[in-house]
Design a protein around this motif. Structure first.
Motif, PDB file in Angstrom:
ATOM      1  N   ARG A 284       0.814  -1.211   0.000  1.00  0.00           N
ATOM      2  CA  ARG A 284       0.000   0.000   0.000  1.00  0.00           C
ATOM      3  C   ARG A 284       0.850   1.265   0.000  1.00  0.00           C
ATOM      4  N   SER A 285       2.150   1.147   0.222  1.00  0.00           N
ATOM      5  CA  SER A 285       2.991   2.348   0.257  1.00  0.00           C
ATOM      6  C   SER A 285       4.399   2.028  -0.207  1.00  0.00           C
ATOM      7  N   ILE A 286       5.095   3.070  -0.686  1.00  0.00           N
ATOM      8  CA  ILE A 286       6.473   2.928  -1.139  1.00  0.00           C
ATOM      9  C   ILE A 286       7.275   4.128  -0.671  1.00  0.00           C
ATOM     10  N   GLN A 305      13.759  12.228   1.061  1.00  0.00           N
ATOM     11  CA  GLN A 305      12.986  11.006   0.942  1.00  0.00           C
ATOM     12  C   GLN A 305      11.495  11.318   1.030  1.00  0.00           C
ATOM     13  N   MET A 306      10.677  10.375   0.591  1.00  0.00           N
ATOM     14  CA  MET A 306       9.230  10.573   0.622  1.00  0.00           C
ATOM     15  C   MET A 306       8.538   9.220   0.629  1.00  0.00           C
ATOM     16  N   VAL A 307       7.423   9.153   1.334  1.00  0.00           N
ATOM     17  CA  VAL A 307       6.593   7.957   1.345  1.00  0.00           C
ATOM     18  C   VAL A 307       5.328   8.249   0.546  1.00  0.00           C
ATOM     19  N   ALA A 308       5.055   7.430  -0.460  1.00  0.00           N
ATOM     20  CA  ALA A 308       3.851   7.573  -1.268  1.00  0.00           C
ATOM     21  C   ALA A 308       2.827   6.540  -0.803  1.00  0.00           C
ATOM     22  N   ILE A 309       1.637   7.003  -0.417  1.00  0.00           N
ATOM     23  CA  ILE A 309       0.555   6.123   0.035  1.00  0.00           C
ATOM     24  C   ILE A 309      -0.417   5.904  -1.119  1.00  0.00           C
ATOM     25  N   LEU A 310      -0.676   4.650  -1.446  1.00  0.00           N
ATOM     26  CA  LEU A 310      -1.572   4.331  -2.542  1.00  0.00           C
ATOM     27  C   LEU A 310      -3.019   4.299  -2.052  1.00  0.00           C
ATOM     28  N   PRO A 311      -3.982   4.588  -2.911  1.00  0.00           N
ATOM     29  CA  PRO A 311      -5.384   4.530  -2.506  1.00  0.00           C
ATOM     30  C   PRO A 311      -5.838   3.114  -2.171  1.00  0.00           C
ATOM     31  N   GLU A 312      -5.179   2.106  -2.760  1.00  0.00           N
ATOM     32  CA  GLU A 312      -5.480   0.706  -2.453  1.00  0.00           C
ATOM     33  C   GLU A 312      -4.229  -0.112  -2.720  1.00  0.00           C
ATOM     34  N   SER A 313      -4.112  -1.241  -2.045  1.00  0.00           N
ATOM     35  CA  SER A 313      -2.922  -2.066  -2.199  1.00  0.00           C
ATOM     36  C   SER A 313      -2.872  -2.668  -3.603  1.00  0.00           C
ATOM     37  N   THR A 314      -1.665  -2.917  -4.082  1.00  0.00           N
ATOM     38  CA  THR A 314      -1.478  -3.435  -5.434  1.00  0.00           C
ATOM     39  C   THR A 314      -0.240  -4.305  -5.505  1.00  0.00           C
ATOM     40  N   GLN A 322       4.605   4.199 -11.217  1.00  0.00           N
ATOM     41  CA  GLN A 322       4.021   5.530 -11.399  1.00  0.00           C
ATOM     42  C   GLN A 322       4.074   6.332 -10.106  1.00  0.00           C
ATOM     43  N   HIS A 323       3.766   5.687  -8.983  1.00  0.00           N
ATOM     44  CA  HIS A 323       3.808   6.378  -7.691  1.00  0.00           C
ATOM     45  C   HIS A 323       5.248   6.667  -7.274  1.00  0.00           C
ATOM     46  N   ALA A 324       6.162   5.766  -7.587  1.00  0.00           N
ATOM     47  CA  ALA A 324       7.576   5.990  -7.241  1.00  0.00           C
ATOM     48  C   ALA A 324       8.132   7.187  -8.006  1.00  0.00           C
ATOM     49  N   ILE A 325       7.790   7.300  -9.283  1.00  0.00           N
ATOM     50  CA  ILE A 325       8.270   8.428 -10.094  1.00  0.00           C
ATOM     51  C   ILE A 325       7.663   9.736  -9.604  1.00  0.00           C
ATOM     52  N   ALA A 326       6.379   9.699  -9.226  1.00  0.00           N
ATOM     53  CA  ALA A 326       5.722  10.908  -8.699  1.00  0.00           C
ATOM     54  C   ALA A 326       6.409  11.375  -7.423  1.00  0.00           C
ATOM     55  N   ALA A 327       6.801  10.422  -6.559  1.00  0.00           N
ATOM     56  CA  ALA A 327       7.517  10.788  -5.334  1.00  0.00           C
ATOM     57  C   ALA A 327       8.892  11.352  -5.660  1.00  0.00           C
ATOM     58  N   GLY A 335      21.091  20.254 -10.009  1.00  0.00           N
ATOM     59  CA  GLY A 335      22.326  20.896  -9.564  1.00  0.00           C
ATOM     60  C   GLY A 335      23.136  20.082  -8.579  1.00  0.00           C
ATOM     61  N   TYR A 336      22.697  18.846  -8.286  1.00  0.00           N
ATOM     62  CA  TYR A 336      23.426  17.994  -7.339  1.00  0.00           C
ATOM     63  C   TYR A 336      23.907  16.737  -8.044  1.00  0.00           C
ATOM     64  N   ARG A 337      24.949  16.128  -7.476  1.00  0.00           N
ATOM     65  CA  ARG A 337      25.513  14.880  -8.000  1.00  0.00           C
ATOM     66  C   ARG A 337      25.080  13.741  -7.071  1.00  0.00           C
ATOM     67  N   TYR A 338      24.093  12.998  -7.516  1.00  0.00           N
ATOM     68  CA  TYR A 338      23.504  11.958  -6.676  1.00  0.00           C
ATOM     69  C   TYR A 338      24.305  10.659  -6.786  1.00  0.00           C
ATOM     70  N   SER A 339      24.580  10.069  -5.621  1.00  0.00           N
ATOM     71  CA  SER A 339      25.411   8.864  -5.588  1.00  0.00           C
ATOM     72  C   SER A 339      24.653   7.619  -5.153  1.00  0.00           C
ATOM     73  N   LYS A 340      23.438   7.802  -4.631  1.00  0.00           N
ATOM     74  CA  LYS A 340      22.702   6.629  -4.139  1.00  0.00           C
ATOM     75  C   LYS A 340      21.200   6.902  -4.165  1.00  0.00           C
ATOM     76  N   ALA A 341      20.426   5.847  -4.412  1.00  0.00           N
ATOM     77  CA  ALA A 341      18.966   5.947  -4.369  1.00  0.00           C
ATOM     78  C   ALA A 341      18.417   4.586  -3.965  1.00  0.00           C
ATOM     79  N   GLY A 342      17.159   4.567  -3.585  1.00  0.00           N
ATOM     80  CA  GLY A 342      16.568   3.290  -3.198  1.00  0.00           C
ATOM     81  C   GLY A 342      15.079   3.402  -2.965  1.00  0.00           C
ATOM     82  N   VAL A 343      14.433   2.240  -2.886  1.00  0.00           N
ATOM     83  CA  VAL A 343      13.002   2.178  -2.607  1.00  0.00           C
ATOM     84  C   VAL A 343      12.756   1.106  -1.555  1.00  0.00           C
TER      85      VAL A 343
END
Length: 421
Positions: A284-286, A305-314, A322-327, A335-343
């Motif tokens: 239900r969230s990512i 960081q951000m937590v995206a809550i879905l209207p229903e589990s999937t 789609q929700h991960a990209i929106a977050a 303008g920043y050099r990003y070295s790490k990301a995750g979900v």
């Protein structure tokens, strides 16, 4: 009675299995992209190499002391771990795999059983069948089993790698010896506070009133006290089902554009969702995060960081990406050099027990589509079928300059034996 079986210096021992010439020599294993030290042999510890040491800062010491350096070989480590756990499961069905290199076993209480003998049998069989050295601690509770294992490691020669706490005398001796910082469940934040009140050993904690323990350590602390007193309060957990699933990576080079990060976050979400569907769950969230290099200047640092809550589990990868990209769009800054990301996927529900929505927006075609994608990728290799947002030509490759062969998981890496007349 509970037993804790813990592999000795697991990653380093895995590397020694196929290179016995390294026995007795210092070994370190590095994290993803060869960043920092995540495992050390006893010989490396004796050289003063700390856990988490940045590899680039210790190159001279590695060379001077002839330290064998290995890139993390997780396929090999995971396979050896599975072999060890299969052996342990043959002793009792009540098993909790606590981490890649340790597991709790629960045996029925039986005063006629020689637990020292059982521990030695486990240790001998694992060493004979896998080559992995282990220590075994056996006690009436999980916390005391942890303490017994600590004693078995500390006094390995005297205890022959096995220590059993099976009497009140043995329990008292163990908790009086065990330092507070070595008690399973005492965190770094709690330790200074307890030491402020004069607590130095596990025994000191057991002598405090329940009200004090609860105030300092909450209800969890009361369970810990009961465990140290020999009263079981922490049962085995069913860890066949994960409560969260994470995929994080340090990049091979800094990323500066949103498009680069979008592709990486999307791919991480795809990987996590494959694991989620494998255990027949929906989420239900990512949680999405991005980071710059923490070793850079303060002016170049940015973490969010951000937590995206879905209207229903999937369990649909398409929906969750789609929700991960929106977050990601909300937390990304140019303008920043990003070295790490995750979900991280959270708030799981079983597929066959998912609560239905009256006005659902889920596309029923995704169910069969995800099933088909998992089947094809499972038969022909991961990521053979990808989403359009992913880079179809990209193959994730970490920096692994000192990677050992995958002796047990890749046919081309299988060890070669040369016979001489």
């Amino acid at each position: 009675m509970f037993a804790l079986v813990d592999c000795n210096n697991f990653y380093a021992s895995c590397e020694r299995l196929f290179q016995p010439a390294l026995e007795g020599k210092p070994i370190v294993v590095l994290s993803n992209n060869d960043g920092c030290v995540i495992a050390r042999s006893n010989e490396a510890k004796a050289l003063g190499i700390p856990m988490g040491a940045p590899a680039f800062q210790y190159q001279e010491l590695f060379k001077e002391k002839q330290v064998s350096v290995f890139s993390a070989n997780f396929p090999l480590y995971g396979d050896i771990s599975n072999r060890v756990m299969q052996i342990l499961a043959s002793y009792t069905p009540d098993i909790e795999i606590y981490s890649i290199d340790e597991a709790f076993l629960k045996f029925p209480d039986n005063h006629s059983v020689n637990y020292q003998e059982i521990g030695q049998r486990i240790r001998k069989q694992i060493l004979q069948w896998t080559g992995m050295p282990v220590c075994v601690g056996i006690a009436p509770t999980k916390t005391l089993a942890k303490a017994a294992n600590h004693i078995a490691k500390k006094f390995k020669e005297q205890r022959a790698g096995v220590h059993v706490i099976d009497s009140e005398e043995m329990r008292l001796k163990a908790v009086r010896w065990l330092k507070l910082e070595d008690v399973w469940g005492i965190g770094r934040r709690s330790l200074p506070r307890l030491q402020h009140y004069g607590l130095k050993t596990a025994y000191d904690l057991t002598q405090k009133e329940d009200a004090f323990v609860k105030k300092q350590l909450s209800v969890t602390g009361l369970r810990l006290k009961m465990e140290l007193l020999g009263i079981p309060a922490v049962l085995l957990e069913d860890n066949s089902i994960r409560q969260s699933i994470s995929v994080t990576r340090t990049f091979e080079h800094p990323y500066t554009t949103f498009e680069e990060l979008r592709e990486r976050v999307s791919t991480f979400t795809v990987m996590a969702m494959e694991k989620l569907r494998a255990q027949h769950h929906s989420c239900r969230s990512i949680y999405v995060f991005i980071r710059t290099n923490r070793f850079g200047d303060e002016s170049t640092q940015y973490n969010n960081q951000m937590v995206a809550i879905l209207p229903e589990s999937t369990n649909s990868t398409i929906v969750l990406v789609q929700h991960a990209i929106a977050a990601l769009q909300k937390i990304f800054k140019p303008g920043y050099r990003y070295s790490k990301a995750g979900v991280t996927l959270m708030q799981f529900e079983e597929d066959n027990a998912r609560q239905l929505q009256l006005f659902t927006t889920a596309d029923p075609r995704h169910i069969s589509l995800m099933r088909a994608m998992d089947s094809i990728n499972g038969n022909f290799g991961q990521q053979k079928i990808r989403l359009a947002v992913q880079d179809c030509g990209a193959v994730w490759k970490m920096k692994q300059a000192t990677l050992s062969p995958r002796y047990t998981t890749q046919l081309e890496d299988i060890i070669t034996i040369h016979a001489q007349e």
